[in-house]
Design an enzyme around this catalytic site. Structure first.
Site, PDB file in Angstrom:
ATOM      1  N   GLY A  24      -8.050   4.089  10.585  1.00 56.79           N
ATOM      2  CA  GLY A  24      -8.627   2.885  10.259  1.00 56.79           C
ATOM      3  C   GLY A  24      -8.582   2.512   8.672  1.00 56.79           C
ATOM      4  CB  THR A  25      -7.015   4.024   5.874  1.00 54.33           C
ATOM      5  OG1 THR A  25      -5.606   3.911   6.141  1.00 54.33           O
ATOM      6  CG2 THR A  25      -7.728   5.437   5.604  1.00 54.33           C
ATOM      7  N   GLY A  26      -6.385   1.298   6.912  1.00 59.32           N
ATOM      8  CA  GLY A  26      -5.617  -0.288   6.526  1.00 59.32           C
ATOM      9  C   GLY A  26      -6.441  -1.201   7.106  1.00 59.32           C
ATOM     10  CB  CYS A  27      -8.574  -1.925   9.750  1.00 62.17           C
ATOM     11  SG  CYS A  27      -7.263  -1.833  11.278  1.00 62.17           S
ATOM     12  CB  THR A  83      -6.318   8.571   7.371  1.00 64.31           C
ATOM     13  OG1 THR A  83      -5.332   9.178   8.147  1.00 64.31           O
ATOM     14  CG2 THR A  83      -6.416   9.434   6.100  1.00 64.31           C
ATOM     15  CE  LYS A 120      -1.700  -1.504   3.804  1.00 57.27           C
ATOM     16  NZ  LYS A 120      -2.582  -1.722   5.078  1.00 57.27           N
TER      17      LYS A 120
END
Ligand SMILES: Nc1ncnc2c1ncn2[C@@H]1O[C@H](COP(=O)(O)OP(=O)(O)OP(=O)(O)O)[C@@H](O)[C@H]1O
Ligand SMILES: Cc1ncc(CO)c(N)n1
Length: 271
Positions: free
Chosen positions: A215-218, A213, A179
């Protein structure tokens, strides 16, 4: 008389975020929005809000294993994701149960550090992640700092990314999604890359100027997992995940005084 609905099931193995924007809460909201039945095994309780992480209470490894046995014995998932795993003992318990129940389509989001700097994975747990869990995975979704730790190399260019993706693939993950949210070299764009052992594919989106942003990865890896649970291939699942997270970042909710959550409602409301 009741009518039965056939529905795909997805499982998240992750930490609880009391603020609701990351971890188990983000994952379950995302599964629900994408029409997949969500289940969870909690690995840690965090006291957390948009200002930061106030406390972390990891679960005992046995408590995680028992949740997975309850699910494995009765509710076999169509896809699984891991988030915060906290300790080596939890990673070992998770890997053992995934192997025992042959849980399919494992997506590993190798969560290491929260945005404010709090550690969500002990440094000593890295070798368990690499030796035990990554070889079981269908996809791993590191951000750039996580990929640097896992491959022990600096990632400064797109060439470096391709090299890091090859190393992660060699560790045993069938698909590597690197990412680009943290890449300073692509200032106006976010560039994500998927490597399946043969081909590198790129997604380029305009970088949205926002601090909301959390929690974007989760959320992104949960959307990918929902796609896989519905039978999509890796590429289509990432494509769905990108559309979901982009909408969620673009239409932020203005919740809390710090780094607010993404908008899990946005993707479906825009359809
Ligand atoms: N400002 C932004 N604008 C558009 N897309 C973004 C932005 N920030 C992150 N993304 C996208 O969100 C997804 C998650 O990326 P990121 O690299 O931020 O993950 P992460 O660091 O694991 O998240 P977290 O900080 O929650 O752990 C990726 O698809 C990335 O391209
Ligand atoms: C519980 C939990 N998992 C993952 C993250 C990373 O966003 C977080 N902040 N909290």
């Amino acid at each position: 008389m009741s009518s039965a609905t056939v529905i795909r099931k997805a499982l998240t193995i992750a930490g609880s975020d009391s603020g609701g924007g990351a971890g188990i809460q983000a994952d379950l909201k995302t599964f629900q929005e994408l029409g997949v039945y969500g289940m969870s095994a909690v690995t840690a309780i965090t006291a957390q809000n948009t200002l930061g992480v106030q406390a972390v209470y990891p679960m005992e490894a046995n408590a995680v294993a028992e949740q997975l046995r309850s699910i494995g014995d009765d509710l076999p998932p169509d896809a699984v994701k891991t988030g915060m795993l906290a300790h080596a003992s939890i990673i070992t318990a998770v890997a053992d149960q995934i192997a025992r129940y042959k849980l399919p389509q494992l997506v590993i989001d190798p969560v290491m550090i929260a945005k404010g700097g709090t550690s969500l994975l002990q440094r000593e747990a890295l070798s368990a992640l690499i030796a035990k869990l990554i070889p079981l995975s269908f996809m791993i979704t590191p951000n750039i700092p996580e990929a640097e730790v896992l491959t022990d190399m600096r990632i400064l260019s797109l060439n470096d990314r391709e090299e890091a993706a090859r190393r992660l693939h060699q560790l045993g993950s069938k698909n590597v999604l690197l990412k680009g949210g943290h890449d300073p070299s692509t200032r106006d764009l976010v560039v994500d890359m998927l490597y399946d052992g043969t081909t590198y594919r790129y997604w380029e989106h305009p970088r949205i100027d926002t601090r909301h942003t959390h929690g974007t990865g989760c959320t992104f890896s949960a959307a990918i997992t929902a796609g896989l649970a519905q039978g999509m291939n890796a590429y289509d699942a990432v494509d769905l995940g990108k559309a979901f997270i982009h909408a969620a970042i673009q239409h932020s909710l203005q919740i809390g005084a710090g780094h607010g959550p993404t908008n899990h409602f946005a993707y479906r409301r825009l359809q």
